[in-house]
Structure formats: structure tokens, C-alpha cells
Design a protein around this motif. Structure first.
Motif, PDB file in Angstrom:
ATOM      1  N   VAL B  46       0.859  -1.187   0.000  1.00  0.00           N
ATOM      2  CA  VAL B  46       0.000   0.000   0.000  1.00  0.00           C
ATOM      3  C   VAL B  46       0.894   1.236   0.000  1.00  0.00           C
ATOM      4  O   VAL B  46       1.667   1.437   0.930  1.00  0.00           O
ATOM      5  CB  VAL B  46      -0.901   0.025   1.253  1.00  0.00           C
ATOM      6  N   VAL B  48      -0.363   4.511  -0.953  1.00  0.00           N
ATOM      7  CA  VAL B  48      -1.143   5.705  -0.594  1.00  0.00           C
ATOM      8  C   VAL B  48      -2.328   5.210   0.224  1.00  0.00           C
ATOM      9  O   VAL B  48      -2.985   4.241  -0.164  1.00  0.00           O
ATOM     10  CB  VAL B  48      -1.678   6.458  -1.837  1.00  0.00           C
ATOM     11  N   GLU B  49      -2.603   5.863   1.343  1.00  0.00           N
ATOM     12  CA  GLU B  49      -3.690   5.384   2.194  1.00  0.00           C
ATOM     13  C   GLU B  49      -4.843   6.375   2.284  1.00  0.00           C
ATOM     14  O   GLU B  49      -4.645   7.584   2.148  1.00  0.00           O
ATOM     15  CB  GLU B  49      -3.164   5.119   3.604  1.00  0.00           C
ATOM     16  N   VAL B  50      -6.048   5.825   2.527  1.00  0.00           N
ATOM     17  CA  VAL B  50      -7.206   6.686   2.755  1.00  0.00           C
ATOM     18  C   VAL B  50      -6.827   7.737   3.776  1.00  0.00           C
ATOM     19  O   VAL B  50      -6.173   7.432   4.762  1.00  0.00           O
ATOM     20  CB  VAL B  50      -8.392   5.910   3.373  1.00  0.00           C
ATOM     21  N   ASP B  52      -4.800  10.136   3.450  1.00  0.00           N
ATOM     22  CA  ASP B  52      -3.532  10.800   3.115  1.00  0.00           C
ATOM     23  C   ASP B  52      -3.790  12.114   2.390  1.00  0.00           C
ATOM     24  O   ASP B  52      -4.828  12.290   1.752  1.00  0.00           O
ATOM     25  CB  ASP B  52      -2.676   9.907   2.189  1.00  0.00           C
ATOM     26  N   ARG B  67      -6.650   0.604  -6.996  1.00  0.00           N
ATOM     27  CA  ARG B  67      -7.348   1.582  -6.178  1.00  0.00           C
ATOM     28  C   ARG B  67      -8.307   0.792  -5.291  1.00  0.00           C
ATOM     29  O   ARG B  67      -9.100   0.006  -5.805  1.00  0.00           O
ATOM     30  CB  ARG B  67      -8.142   2.484  -7.116  1.00  0.00           C
ATOM     31  N   THR B  69     -10.910   0.308  -1.700  1.00  0.00           N
ATOM     32  CA  THR B  69     -11.613   0.713  -0.492  1.00  0.00           C
ATOM     33  C   THR B  69     -11.764  -0.509   0.389  1.00  0.00           C
ATOM     34  O   THR B  69     -12.203  -1.571  -0.075  1.00  0.00           O
ATOM     35  CB  THR B  69     -13.014   1.272  -0.812  1.00  0.00           C
ATOM     36  N   ASP B  89      -2.940   8.367  -9.021  1.00  0.00           N
ATOM     37  CA  ASP B  89      -3.348   9.364  -8.030  1.00  0.00           C
ATOM     38  C   ASP B  89      -3.158  10.784  -8.545  1.00  0.00           C
ATOM     39  O   ASP B  89      -2.914  11.711  -7.781  1.00  0.00           O
ATOM     40  CB  ASP B  89      -2.641   9.167  -6.689  1.00  0.00           C
ATOM     41  N   HIS B 100      -9.570   6.901  -0.883  1.00  0.00           N
ATOM     42  CA  HIS B 100      -9.317   5.475  -1.104  1.00  0.00           C
ATOM     43  C   HIS B 100      -7.816   5.243  -0.981  1.00  0.00           C
ATOM     44  O   HIS B 100      -7.058   6.204  -0.820  1.00  0.00           O
ATOM     45  CB  HIS B 100      -9.802   5.068  -2.490  1.00  0.00           C
ATOM     46  N   SER B 101      -7.403   4.000  -1.042  1.00  0.00           N
ATOM     47  CA  SER B 101      -5.979   3.685  -0.966  1.00  0.00           C
ATOM     48  C   SER B 101      -5.475   3.209  -2.313  1.00  0.00           C
ATOM     49  O   SER B 101      -6.259   2.844  -3.187  1.00  0.00           O
ATOM     50  CB  SER B 101      -5.727   2.578   0.060  1.00  0.00           C
ATOM     51  N   ALA B 103      -2.517   0.552  -3.931  1.00  0.00           N
ATOM     52  CA  ALA B 103      -1.569  -0.504  -3.590  1.00  0.00           C
ATOM     53  C   ALA B 103      -1.007  -1.111  -4.861  1.00  0.00           C
ATOM     54  O   ALA B 103      -1.647  -1.068  -5.917  1.00  0.00           O
ATOM     55  CB  ALA B 103      -2.253  -1.588  -2.757  1.00  0.00           C
TER      56      ALA B 103
END
Lengths: 244, 244
Positions: B46, B48-50, B52, B67, B69, B89, B100-101, B103
Motif C-alpha cells: 500500500v 497511498v492510504e485513505v 492521506d 485503487r 476501499t 493518483d 481510497h488507498s 496498492a
DNA sequence: CGACCCTTTGAAAGGAATCAACTTATGTGG
DNA sequence: CCACATAAGTTGATTCCTTTCAAAGGGTCG
């Protein structure tokens, strides 16, 4: 049919955009300088079709519209529902060919602006450029919420999530009366949006009413137990980007 | 870990953008002027995380990202899969808080640009501004395709539609070998994307193979009967906007 | 060579769709 | 203002596609 241009109607856009950006006076004047064509449509009217190459985009002043893809068997998927303040085909500003259709759900009053004007305005004001870009990004975020509902939630959960979203959006658009708002949607439309049969929508709605989570008749929807609805639908409003 | 900056890697972006816009020399120089940070990640990471608030966006040089959730029960919905040339992103340029994240799915090499640089570049060049905006709009269009699959198609149809999309995107990114391309996805990932259980994905894949529509082993996918796949998945590539 | 991950297979359970009918609203014209 | 027509909502019974559960096979890698 072109109707009179009321100042109040134009402010719908100002309200929306000023909510998300600190508009400078110059920007406000640029926005006020846009010339709108007002048009009304009855319910169930397709006003943009797949394959179209629009030269203008619309702002919803009144009513609800939907984004549609038609399938072979006559079924259709509703990708999104739009309410006053939304610009459902703002994306056509940079995607020349429509990959879906737009139709009214209820009787609608729309305000059209020419793409040329919007483009000009975006070049003049980086702030407004970002504001409009951002609108399309939030529209996309709503699409992700649809993915989540369709892919992971049960029928009942989908409905709960959907109601939560609409409540928040209506509130942001300031067209609620306390916890009551008017959703002029048939159960068929809701079904096409949530990927459910009309029968399922009906049964789930009854369950939500039976559980005293909400009340609804003829589109007039009242939230009775917000936290329970949020929990049931696993609703997290982050994707609406109302506060960032 | 920051790795060396190769010219070839930067060209991934140029290739992508020049495909859709007539870039002027000045624009190309602006693009070449961007400074990238290269970073590698293993699979399942992961990045980028929700929640962020990214200050930079990435371009995929190599590998596949998703992407996501996450839901309460540990399940997760994959909203989108991104391949080399995509900027998963880019939307964080104007949506400050991630809803959302992101990964990696396979081992990835990513190239990062600072938002400040992109913003500056968008202000200098209306053409590039539109080009990047447009990228986010196409990303949204892919989301609509997901809606369609999840809401209206059967398991087998979803898989067919999905393979069609990937084939087209791989071709556009020029990483195919004839009708063969490398999809480094487990059936579990495909299931999370298509809203299906791993078991269903497996069975449908076998059917597609049995019907001689495609061949696939360890991600190496070969289309055997394109028109049948397209028909089965009711695939219409308009939404990819490869030609407009 | 064994641990681990991914794929494959079988059987059973379940949620939602479908089909069909009935009721309740909405609306129009005589 | 009521009669009829149409649209929307409700209900029950049945079917079916997927999921779930459980376990076995196969490939990869330290």
C-alpha cells in the motif's frame, strides 16, 4: 424552450463553487459573465446521447438527471444521479465523444454554457480552472462509491448507503428541510442505479422503514436513525469531499 | 529507495500524452523539465492510504497498481487497476484528502512528480492542463465501465468485458505482443475487482478457455476469439477515448 | 524438500431475480 | 366529479446464479 435568465438561478453555480474554493472578486465576475441558456425538460427525457459531441455543458437548476448506459437486452445501468448544482456533462468539456447518455429523471430546469466560454474562463483564472476540474473529480469519486455499493454491499446495505449519500448531497446543496428531503425517484430508477430489481428495492425499502431507519412516501424521505443508516451502509462521506 | 532517472522512463508520460494531444515543442520541453523521483515497491504494498494528503502524484513505469476501499469485514473493493502509463493518483492534485488507498498488485516501478510542479506546468500550458485533466476524466470513464460490469453483467460477461478492456489498454500502452499480453493478477485480485468470489472467477475463466475465447496461464493472456469476447462482454471501447 | 500461495474441484446454502398478480396512486376526459 | 387508463408500489412463490465451505492439486522458492 429558452426561458428568462434569473439572477437567482445563476447563483446556484456560485454557491456550489464558492463552497469549495475561496473565490476572488475577479473570479466571481468571470462567473457572472457567463451567459446561460435555460431549458426545461419533462421527466424521462434523454438530452445527451452516447456518441454526441456536445459544444456546451449544463448545470442543473432544478430536478434530477441520470447518467446511463444502455445494454442489449433493453436494461440500462444508471451510473450516477445528479441534483441541482451538479454539472452532469462537465466532462464533455474535454472528452469530445460522450461514452454514455444523460436523461432527466424528474422534470428539470437546466442551464447551458458554451464550452468555449468555459475554456476561456479556465484559461483566465487558474482558480476557476481548478474548481471545475475538481467538480469532475468529485463526480468520479461518486462513481467509486457506486463501485463499492455494487461490488461489496448487499441489497439492503446498498440502499442504506445510497440514502446516506443523497442526504449528504442534498444538504450540501441546501435543499433539505431538516432530515427530510425530496428524492423524485421511482423504485425502478433506484434499482437501475443500485443494480437491483424493482422488487428488491421495494422489499429493502420496506425493511428500512420497518427498522425505523427512515420514512419515505412519494419521494419525500425522512431520516429517522442516521447513525444506524450510516452503520448499515458502511457509509463514509470522505468521498464527497465536502470539507477539503 | 530512489533509483536512477532514465530518459526512457520519462518518455512513458510523453508517449501517453502525445497520443491524445498535439503537443507543441514548448509543451514537450515543459514535460521534459519535470523532475521525477523513482521508487520501487514489491507486490501487495500500500503506497497511498485513505486520508492521506499527497503532495505528489505518481506515474506507473512498470507493474500494476490498484485503487482500493477497505470494508469492515476485511473484504475490499478494487475500484480500478492501473498499468504502465497511468497516473493512479493524479486526482490528488485537486482532491486534497484521499478517499481510497492505492496498492501495488505486482512489483512496481513508480515515478513521482511534485504537485507544485504539475500545478505550475498546468498554469503555463493550457494544452497540458487539458491533457492532465483529460487523464482524470478517462480514469473516471473506466470507473463507469466498472459500474456497468458490476451492475448489469453476469460473472462470465464481467470477465469477458474486463479482458477486453485490458487488452485495449495494454495495446494503447504498447505493451502487448500481438494478441498476447501479461496480466500479473491473481484470480483473487480479479475477483475483488469484478465483485466476484475467487471460485467464480476461476470457473468463469475455465469456461472462457473452454469456449476457446482466450488462453491464460500465469497471467500470460492470449485472445483467441476477439469478436466473441467483445460480444459476450458487450464491450464498447468508446469509454476508453483512445480516438477522440 | 517442504512451506506457502495460487488454482481447481465438489457439494450445499443463500440472496436476489424472475414471474405473475394485485393494490394503490396519478391523471385525463366525459 | 366520477370512470377509466396508466404508472408505481406491493406481495407471494419459485428459480437460479453465486457464494460459501472445505479440501485437494500444482507451482514456486528458499
Amino acid at each position: 424552450m429558452v426561458v428568462s435568465v434569473g439572477i437567482k438561478q445563476q447563483e446556484v453555480l456560485l454557491d456550489r463553487l464558492s463552497f469549495i474554493q475561496n473565490l476572488k472578486q475577479a473570479d466571481i465576475e468571470l462567473l457572472r459573465g457567463l451567459s446561460w441558456d435555460f431549458q426545461e425538460f419533462p421527466a424521462q427525457h434523454v438530452f445527451v446521447e452516447v456518441g454526441d459531441r456536445p459544444t456546451r455543458s449544463c448545470l442543473i437548476i432544478e430536478g434530477v438527471t441520470c447518467r446511463i448506459t444502455d445494454l442489449q437486452n433493453g436494461e440500462r445501468q444508471i451510473h450516477a444521479l445528479h441534483i441541482p448544482g451538479d454539472m452532469p456533462d462537465l466532462l464533455s468539456l474535454h472528452l469530445k465523444v460522450m461514452d454514455h447518455s444523460l436523461a432527466t429523471v424528474s422534470h428539470c430546469r437546466l442551464a447551458y454554457v458554451k464550452h468555449a466560454q468555459l475554456q476561456d474562463l479556465c484559461e483566465r483564472s487558474p482558480t476557476l480552472n481548478v474548481a471545475f476540474w475538481r467538480e469532475t473529480l468529485i463526480d468520479a469519486a461518486l462513481g467509486r462509491a457506486s463501485n463499492l455499493r455494487l461490488g461489496e454491499l448487499s441489497a439492503k446495505e446498498r440502499l442504506a448507503h445510497f440514502v446516506c449519500e443523497m442526504r449528504c448531497r442534498y444538504e450540501a446543496a441546501q435543499i433539505t428541510d431538516g432530515s427530510t428531503f425530496f428524492l423524485p425517484l421511482t423504485q425502478e430508477i433506484i434499482g437501475e442505479f443500485l443494480g437491483l430489481s424493482t422488487v428488491s428495492v421495494n422489499r429493502c425499502l420496506q425493511e428500512l422503514r420497518g427498522d425505523e431507519l427512515l420514512r419515505s412516501e412519494r419521494g419525500i424521505t425522512t431520516i429517522l436513525n442516521w447513525s444506524a443508516l450510516v452503520a448499515l451502509g458502511q457509509f463514509d462521506p470522505t468521498y464527497l469531499h465536502l470539507n477539503d
